[in-house]
Design an enzyme around this catalytic site. Sequence first.
Site, PDB file in Angstrom:
ATOM      1  N   SER A   1     -31.170  -1.053 -40.702  1.00  0.00           N
ATOM      2  CA  SER A   1     -32.036  -2.235 -40.749  1.00  0.00           C
ATOM      3  C   SER A   1     -33.424  -1.918 -40.209  1.00  0.00           C
ATOM      4  O   SER A   1     -33.631  -0.930 -39.507  1.00  0.00           O
ATOM      5  CB  SER A   1     -31.417  -3.365 -39.934  1.00  0.00           C
ATOM      6  OG  SER A   1     -31.242  -2.964 -38.588  1.00  0.00           O
ATOM      7  N   ARG A   2     -34.354  -2.785 -40.539  1.00  0.00           N
ATOM      8  CA  ARG A   2     -35.679  -2.746 -39.935  1.00  0.00           C
ATOM      9  C   ARG A   2     -35.665  -3.584 -38.663  1.00  0.00           C
ATOM     10  O   ARG A   2     -34.750  -4.366 -38.424  1.00  0.00           O
ATOM     11  CB  ARG A   2     -36.730  -3.289 -40.905  1.00  0.00           C
ATOM     12  CG  ARG A   2     -36.918  -2.438 -42.152  1.00  0.00           C
ATOM     13  CD  ARG A   2     -38.149  -2.899 -42.919  1.00  0.00           C
ATOM     14  NE  ARG A   2     -38.335  -2.174 -44.164  1.00  0.00           N
ATOM     15  CZ  ARG A   2     -38.911  -0.987 -44.264  1.00  0.00           C
ATOM     16  NH1 ARG A   2     -39.341  -0.382 -43.173  1.00  0.00           N
ATOM     17  NH2 ARG A   2     -39.065  -0.395 -45.438  1.00  0.00           N
TER      18      ARG A   2
ATOM     19  N   THR B   1     -33.987   1.493 -37.139  1.00  0.00           N
ATOM     20  CA  THR B   1     -33.720   2.841 -37.653  1.00  0.00           C
ATOM     21  C   THR B   1     -34.453   3.088 -38.967  1.00  0.00           C
ATOM     22  O   THR B   1     -35.007   4.171 -39.194  1.00  0.00           O
ATOM     23  CB  THR B   1     -32.208   3.048 -37.843  1.00  0.00           C
ATOM     24  OG1 THR B   1     -31.570   2.947 -36.576  1.00  0.00           O
ATOM     25  CG2 THR B   1     -31.908   4.410 -38.439  1.00  0.00           C
TER      26      THR B   1
ATOM     27  N   ASP C   1     -26.554 -14.387 -29.145  1.00  0.00           N
ATOM     28  CA  ASP C   1     -25.957 -13.188 -29.734  1.00  0.00           C
ATOM     29  C   ASP C   1     -24.468 -13.233 -29.434  1.00  0.00           C
ATOM     30  O   ASP C   1     -24.002 -12.659 -28.458  1.00  0.00           O
ATOM     31  CB  ASP C   1     -26.605 -11.940 -29.154  1.00  0.00           C
ATOM     32  CG  ASP C   1     -26.246 -10.688 -29.944  1.00  0.00           C
ATOM     33  OD1 ASP C   1     -25.642 -10.823 -31.025  1.00  0.00           O
ATOM     34  OD2 ASP C   1     -26.565  -9.587 -29.476  1.00  0.00           O
TER      35      ASP C   1
ATOM     36  N   SER D   1     -21.152  -9.088 -38.350  1.00  0.00           N
ATOM     37  CA  SER D   1     -22.380  -8.445 -38.814  1.00  0.00           C
ATOM     38  C   SER D   1     -22.175  -6.939 -38.985  1.00  0.00           C
ATOM     39  O   SER D   1     -22.475  -6.367 -40.038  1.00  0.00           O
ATOM     40  CB  SER D   1     -23.505  -8.716 -37.808  1.00  0.00           C
ATOM     41  OG  SER D   1     -24.633  -7.921 -38.072  1.00  0.00           O
TER      42      SER D   1
ATOM     43  N   LYS E   1     -27.996  -4.783 -23.992  1.00  0.00           N
ATOM     44  CA  LYS E   1     -27.328  -5.960 -24.552  1.00  0.00           C
ATOM     45  C   LYS E   1     -25.977  -6.199 -23.892  1.00  0.00           C
ATOM     46  O   LYS E   1     -25.605  -7.333 -23.568  1.00  0.00           O
ATOM     47  CB  LYS E   1     -27.162  -5.797 -26.071  1.00  0.00           C
ATOM     48  CG  LYS E   1     -26.561  -7.001 -26.764  1.00  0.00           C
ATOM     49  CD  LYS E   1     -26.427  -6.774 -28.261  1.00  0.00           C
ATOM     50  CE  LYS E   1     -27.761  -6.723 -28.942  1.00  0.00           C
ATOM     51  NZ  LYS E   1     -27.639  -6.671 -30.413  1.00  0.00           N
TER      52      LYS E   1
END
Length: 505
Positions: free
Chosen positions: A208-209, A217, A270, A278, A302
């Site tokens: 993903s951006r 990444t 989250d 996800s 996280k």
Amino acid sequence: MSSIPELKPPALRATRMRLHAQHQPIALMRADCHVCRSEGLSSRSQVLIVSDGHEVQAQLYQIDSDLLAPDEVALSEEAWDALGIHDGDSVNVRHPPVLESLAGVRQRIYGRRLGEEDLAAIVRDVVHGRYTDVHLSAFLTATATLPLSLDETIFLTRAMVDVGDRLRWNAPVVVDKHCVGGLPGNRTTPLAVAIAAANGLVMPKTSSRAITSPAGTADTMEMLAPVELGMEQLQKVVETEGGCVAWGGAMRLSPADDIFVRVERELDIDTEGQLIASVLSKKIAAGATHVVIDIPVGPTAKIRSHEAAERLAGHLTETASRFGLTLRCLFTDGSQPVGRGIGPALEALDVLAVLRNDADQPQDLRERAALVAGAVLEVGGAAAPGLGVELALKTLESGRAWEKFQRICAAQGGLREPPKAAHVEPLYTRHAGRVTHIDNRKLSRLAKLAGAPERPAAGVSLHARLGDEVARGQPWLFLHAQTRSEMAYALEYARHAGDIMTIEA
């Protein structure tokens, strides 16, 4: 037989507003427009816009001016692209169909569990653009206040896979890896893919951006090679070289995920169930059979405790097993950034330094990459249990990983050197002592204020680590910015953010 002719819905002329509203399709119409009057449309209504078999649901805003003619509708870029139309084309605007899946959202708000069909209907409507940010917020909040059960997590994962495309590979073992995030600079993916592919494994990595981080990444890999690969090109790269690092947004692999993540970040929630769905939905959609999950644990990561990490790993493993996915979780150090660079180009330079075996390569990135790649080699059967890290390090030292990475980049469109920022400024230590704490979140914020990831060369490079002894007035961090104004914002934040790095005498 009735003689009343069939009435066609009134058409409007489309005009391009050239408004960029991120993910929100928007329509602008005159308040006195005949369609608004006949359909009873008011400002902030949801409308369905249809043209030649294409449709998009948009939020309506109204004006009282001659900016538009009464028979015109102006559309944002998101709506325009979805319809694939040209200026002056005819479109129909009307009320959208009743959103029946919202009944499931309301049930969840009042504490009732959802079944497989409920979640499948919600995810289908989300992907088709029928949910506004208000609807999405209600659903995500309802699944946060009463966390998803194991069954609901499985149902949501399956629904997210089913609404998108799936990659299929002519190989019995297809490996993948994922980091749950929260750790700046932890850019092990390009290294792990090169090591795995160099040892004969198939590793089609879609990444993903950045959404709220200084670099994703895909942003980092884009500094080294093109990442916007279509399905056919991605498959060709993997068939030729055994691996790739591509942007997942160019394909429809679990398309609901990016929508959910965007709203979760805005709400700053989250939840575990959403995280599991996800991660696993994207791995399943990418055709993986064996996956390694990196779970950094640290006070500003996280995941902040080993108890929370153990719980997450257990739930990930149990959910993965329902889909026939072999999963291995690693608990890694999340107390400080990995490597020196934070920002797309700076992180790419770290990756190159490790691949090229440079004398000044960041050793922590090299060791973290070997740990993750070693686990990938073991679960994929390329290394015996306990010997994966050794094989990963040998693959780096011999140059085979660098050779494979160059071949992968060439197949994706060509290897390139990362850009460098126009302005670089150091931050100096205020006193001497030992580094005892580094705030990951403040460092990420600092890199973003410097311009990352929108300015790929922007970010920060860290030159002090936990346990280091530093002298007073020593440069411990360098800010990289493309403009003087962005540098000024970052410097101002650094002055007032408190201790980004704690030094004890």
